[in-house]
Design an enzyme around this catalytic site. Structure first.
Site, PDB file in Angstrom:
ATOM      1  CB  SER A 136      -0.880   0.018   1.253  1.00 54.30           C
ATOM      2  OG  SER A 136      -1.516   1.261   1.438  1.00 54.30           O
ATOM      3  CE1 TYR A 149      -3.780  -1.309   5.896  1.00 53.86           C
ATOM      4  CE2 TYR A 149      -3.378   0.947   5.170  1.00 53.86           C
ATOM      5  CZ  TYR A 149      -3.640  -0.382   4.877  1.00 53.86           C
ATOM      6  OH  TYR A 149      -3.768  -0.786   3.562  1.00 53.86           O
TER       7      TYR A 149
END
Length: 250
Positions: A136, A149
């Protein structure tokens, strides 16, 4: 080729399964939701006349992972797509939810490791294979309220690099795709615990679609054996960084 995709019931995993089915690959699709896996299997086999195996397990549970993968009739996987992952919560560090933290760490890091350990061992034995991790932009750029995260996806970035160092001498390709915002997924809905209003984060700009990421994965897989695409950062045109987005409309 025989291709295993984790987290195949939605989003990028599902889009990748749909695309790879058109290329006549033998797919092994995994996820936690048996009913959705069965429905996807029926769809792909009916539309493309390919072989689709499904394995229902939670990547966070090492016993389930081992049992499911060892159930496969042979130890031959050509490509592993480590797609299973999620974000939970959007709080500053001092207000973080411990359950959210544990779920992200257990899924995004430990789950990837549990699956990779078994499948990479098979690939080493066969002296061939390819592993593609879904990272990501959060693995490259930390952003406000993304704390844990971002940390898990930074771990995926580091693991991709170290897995490549460990495995290249066994003729195994290792790479990753690091997308920015992607719609047609459950990402935002999961992050905000099913709050549909809070999850409407794509209405004022055009992000990537899950199918866009799937096309990149398919391209990486289809390269000649001597070519390893190591890392792809991909954003929608209106997104410049993790936090800078042109929200002037689609």
């Amino acid at each position: 080729m025989k291709i295993l995709i984790t987290g195949a019931t939605s989003g990028i995993g599902r889009a990748t399964a749909n695309l790879l089915a058109t290329k006549n690959h033998h797919l092994i699709l995994t996820g936690r939701r048996q009913e959705k896996l069965e429905k996807l299997k029926r769809q792909l086999e009916n539309e493309h006349e390919i072989l689709v195996d499904i394995l229902t397990f939670d990547v966070r549970n090492v016993e389930e992972v081992e049992t499911a993968l060892n159930f496969l009739p042979d130890q031959k996987i050509d490509v592993l797509v480590n797609n299973a992952g999620l974000a939970k919560g959007f709080s500053e560090i001092h207000e973080g939810n411990l359950q959210h933290w544990e779920q992200m760490i257990d899924t995004n890091i430990k789950g990837l490791l549990y699956v990779s350990r078994i499948v990479s061992k098979w690939m080493v034995k066969n002296k061939s294979g390819q592993i593609i991790n879904i990272c990501s932009v959060a693995g490259k750029e930390p952003y406000p309220n993304g704390n844990v995260y971002c940390a898990t996806k930074h771990a995926v970035d580091a693991l991709t690099k170290t897995m490549r160092i460990d495995l290249h001498k066994y003729n195994i390709r290792v790479g990753q795709v690091s997308p920015g915002h992607v719609e047609e997924t459950e990402f935002a809905l999961v992050r905000f615990d099913g709050d549909e209003e809070r999850s409407k984060i794509y209405e004022d700009f055009q992000p990537l679609k899950s199918s866009d990421v799937a096309e990149i994965i398919e391209f990486m897989i289809s390269r000649p054996p001597h070519v390893n695409i190591q890392d792809v950062d991909v954003f929608g045109t209106q997104q410049a960084t993790a936090t800078i987005v042109d929200r002037s409309g689609k």
